[in-house]
Design a protein around this motif. Structure first.
Motif, PDB file in Angstrom:
ATOM      1  N   MET A 256       0.859  -1.148   0.046  1.00 13.91           N
ATOM      2  CA  MET A 256       0.106   0.037   0.080  1.00 13.91           C
ATOM      3  C   MET A 256       0.833   1.340   0.014  1.00 13.91           C
ATOM      4  N   THR A 257       0.673   2.215  -0.787  1.00 20.11           N
ATOM      5  CA  THR A 257       1.447   3.525  -0.906  1.00 20.11           C
ATOM      6  C   THR A 257       0.849   4.452   0.290  1.00 20.11           C
ATOM      7  N   PRO A 258       2.110   5.231   0.384  1.00 22.08           N
ATOM      8  CA  PRO A 258       1.835   6.391   1.510  1.00 22.08           C
ATOM      9  C   PRO A 258       0.466   7.034   1.456  1.00 22.08           C
ATOM     10  N   THR A 259       0.078   7.083   0.069  1.00 22.03           N
ATOM     11  CA  THR A 259      -1.262   8.019  -0.081  1.00 22.03           C
ATOM     12  C   THR A 259      -2.522   7.278   0.152  1.00 22.03           C
ATOM     13  N   SER A 260      -2.399   5.928   0.502  1.00 26.09           N
ATOM     14  CA  SER A 260      -3.669   5.271   0.670  1.00 26.09           C
ATOM     15  C   SER A 260      -4.337   5.569   2.053  1.00 26.09           C
ATOM     16  N   ARG A 261      -5.706   5.514   2.288  1.00 26.48           N
ATOM     17  CA  ARG A 261      -6.149   5.851   3.232  1.00 26.48           C
ATOM     18  C   ARG A 261      -6.555   4.797   4.249  1.00 26.48           C
ATOM     19  N   SER A 262      -6.721   3.508   3.722  1.00 28.83           N
ATOM     20  CA  SER A 262      -6.832   2.489   4.598  1.00 28.83           C
ATOM     21  C   SER A 262      -6.389   1.340   3.762  1.00 28.83           C
ATOM     22  N   ARG A 263      -6.235  -0.160   4.420  1.00 27.00           N
ATOM     23  CA  ARG A 263      -5.835  -1.020   3.900  1.00 27.00           C
ATOM     24  C   ARG A 263      -7.336  -2.116   3.949  1.00 27.00           C
TER      25      ARG A 263
ATOM     26  N   PRO B 295       0.679  -3.873   8.395  1.00 19.81           N
ATOM     27  CA  PRO B 295       0.954  -2.834   7.207  1.00 19.81           C
ATOM     28  C   PRO B 295       1.996  -3.228   6.323  1.00 19.81           C
ATOM     29  N   CYS B 296       1.959  -2.518   5.068  1.00 26.48           N
ATOM     30  CA  CYS B 296       2.804  -2.957   4.214  1.00 26.48           C
ATOM     31  C   CYS B 296       4.384  -2.549   4.617  1.00 26.48           C
ATOM     32  N   PRO B 297       5.190  -3.248   4.213  1.00 27.34           N
ATOM     33  CA  PRO B 297       6.834  -3.047   4.387  1.00 27.34           C
ATOM     34  C   PRO B 297       7.095  -1.779   3.725  1.00 27.34           C
TER      35      PRO B 297
ATOM     36  N   CYS C 145       7.114  -1.599   0.030  1.00 29.47           N
ATOM     37  CA  CYS C 145       6.016  -2.050  -0.767  1.00 29.47           C
ATOM     38  C   CYS C 145       5.333  -0.955  -1.753  1.00 29.47           C
ATOM     39  N   VAL C 146       5.288  -1.136  -3.152  1.00 33.49           N
ATOM     40  CA  VAL C 146       4.821  -0.115  -3.856  1.00 33.49           C
ATOM     41  C   VAL C 146       3.403  -0.318  -4.424  1.00 33.49           C
ATOM     42  N   VAL C 147       2.727  -1.475  -4.026  1.00 32.66           N
ATOM     43  CA  VAL C 147       1.368  -2.077  -4.539  1.00 32.66           C
ATOM     44  C   VAL C 147       0.357  -1.472  -3.880  1.00 32.66           C
ATOM     45  N   GLU C 148      -0.582  -0.960  -4.721  1.00 37.92           N
ATOM     46  CA  GLU C 148      -1.919  -0.375  -4.224  1.00 37.92           C
ATOM     47  C   GLU C 148      -2.665  -1.579  -3.904  1.00 37.92           C
ATOM     48  N   HIS C 149      -2.809  -2.175  -2.776  1.00 34.75           N
ATOM     49  CA  HIS C 149      -3.646  -3.130  -2.331  1.00 34.75           C
ATOM     50  C   HIS C 149      -5.093  -2.845  -2.476  1.00 34.75           C
ATOM     51  N   ASP C 150      -6.028  -3.996  -2.788  1.00 41.46           N
ATOM     52  CA  ASP C 150      -7.657  -3.571  -3.040  1.00 41.46           C
ATOM     53  C   ASP C 150      -8.383  -4.781  -2.243  1.00 41.46           C
TER      54      ASP C 150
ATOM     55  N   SER D  41     -10.760  -6.157  -3.420  1.00 40.66           N
ATOM     56  CA  SER D  41     -11.158  -7.277  -4.328  1.00 40.66           C
ATOM     57  C   SER D  41      -9.774  -8.165  -4.831  1.00 40.66           C
ATOM     58  N   ASP D  42      -8.556  -7.881  -4.262  1.00 36.72           N
ATOM     59  CA  ASP D  42      -7.336  -8.776  -4.675  1.00 36.72           C
ATOM     60  C   ASP D  42      -7.673 -10.196  -4.257  1.00 36.72           C
ATOM     61  N   LEU D  43      -7.343 -11.025  -5.192  1.00 35.46           N
ATOM     62  CA  LEU D  43      -7.568 -12.461  -5.112  1.00 35.46           C
ATOM     63  C   LEU D  43      -6.468 -12.855  -4.102  1.00 35.46           C
ATOM     64  N   PRO D  44      -6.675 -14.038  -3.502  1.00 35.91           N
ATOM     65  CA  PRO D  44      -5.706 -14.390  -2.228  1.00 35.91           C
ATOM     66  C   PRO D  44      -4.298 -14.631  -3.027  1.00 35.91           C
ATOM     67  N   ASP D  45      -4.196 -15.139  -4.312  1.00 34.18           N
ATOM     68  CA  ASP D  45      -2.908 -15.297  -4.752  1.00 34.18           C
ATOM     69  C   ASP D  45      -2.181 -14.032  -5.366  1.00 34.18           C
ATOM     70  N   ASP D  46      -2.858 -12.884  -5.333  1.00 32.99           N
ATOM     71  CA  ASP D  46      -2.413 -11.376  -5.739  1.00 32.99           C
ATOM     72  C   ASP D  46      -2.131 -10.695  -4.438  1.00 32.99           C
ATOM     73  N   ARG D  47      -2.232 -11.122  -3.100  1.00 34.21           N
ATOM     74  CA  ARG D  47      -1.940 -10.550  -2.001  1.00 34.21           C
ATOM     75  C   ARG D  47      -0.626 -10.353  -1.922  1.00 34.21           C
ATOM     76  N   VAL D  48       0.126  -9.784  -2.370  1.00 28.28           N
ATOM     77  CA  VAL D  48       1.662  -9.796  -2.249  1.00 28.28           C
ATOM     78  C   VAL D  48       2.257  -8.595  -2.360  1.00 28.28           C
ATOM     79  N   HIS D  49       3.151  -8.212  -1.514  1.00 38.20           N
ATOM     80  CA  HIS D  49       3.812  -7.067  -1.205  1.00 38.20           C
ATOM     81  C   HIS D  49       5.104  -7.044  -2.133  1.00 38.20           C
ATOM     82  N   ASP D  50       5.334  -6.067  -3.145  1.00 41.16           N
ATOM     83  CA  ASP D  50       6.459  -6.244  -3.918  1.00 41.16           C
ATOM     84  C   ASP D  50       7.013  -4.574  -3.977  1.00 41.16           C
ATOM     85  N   SER D  51       8.247  -4.726  -4.196  1.00 45.89           N
ATOM     86  CA  SER D  51       9.100  -3.330  -4.191  1.00 45.89           C
ATOM     87  C   SER D  51       9.082  -2.913  -5.738  1.00 45.89           C
ATOM     88  N   ALA D  52       9.695  -1.758  -5.949  1.00 47.30           N
ATOM     89  CA  ALA D  52       9.793  -1.578  -7.159  1.00 47.30           C
ATOM     90  C   ALA D  52      10.900  -2.254  -7.836  1.00 47.30           C
TER      91      ALA D  52
END
Length: 108
Positions: free
Chosen positions: A1-8, A15-17, A20-25, A27-38
């Motif tokens: 989740m990016t610093p501009t996000s309001r809630s997770r 919290p995201c490491p 992490c540059v991923v904007e989590h949602d 509706s993310d499917l379980p396999d898509d629930r991953v923190h990624d760096s740039a």
């Protein structure tokens, strides 16, 4: 989740490491629930002493962690070629990087 996000999302318990540059949602499917760096890209030449040819390429390097897990993974590979990469735990990546630097610099 990016610093501009309001809630997770409700499924994200921690919290995201910081990297992490991923904007989590929600509706993310379980396999898509991953923190990624740039991703970082670096030129490399692939081949070896027994290879007839060498190939110039760009290697992608990034850090990932599945949401809810404790282990960070470092990926190094060719993004356009599925299956051509290496995923190492953060600790293993540090050890491998250290040994590569020792070898490449001529240390014993």
């Amino acid at each position: 989740m990016t610093p501009t996000s309001r809630s997770r999302p409700s499924w994200q318990r921690e919290p995201c490491p910081a990297w992490c540059v991923v904007e989590h949602d929600e509706s993310d499917l379980p396999d898509d629930r991953v923190h990624d760096s740039a991703g970082r890209s670096t030129p490399a030449v692939l081949g070896g002493p027994l290879e007839d040819e060498q190939a110039a390429t760009e290697l992608l390097i990034l850090m990932s962690r599945r949401s809810g897990d404790a282990v960070d993974w470092v990926f190094v590979g060719e993004p356009e070629r599925d299956g051509h990469g290496l995923s190492l735990s953060r600790e293993s990546a540090l050890h491998v990087a250290h040994e590569i630097l020792r070898l490449a610099s001529g240390e014993d």
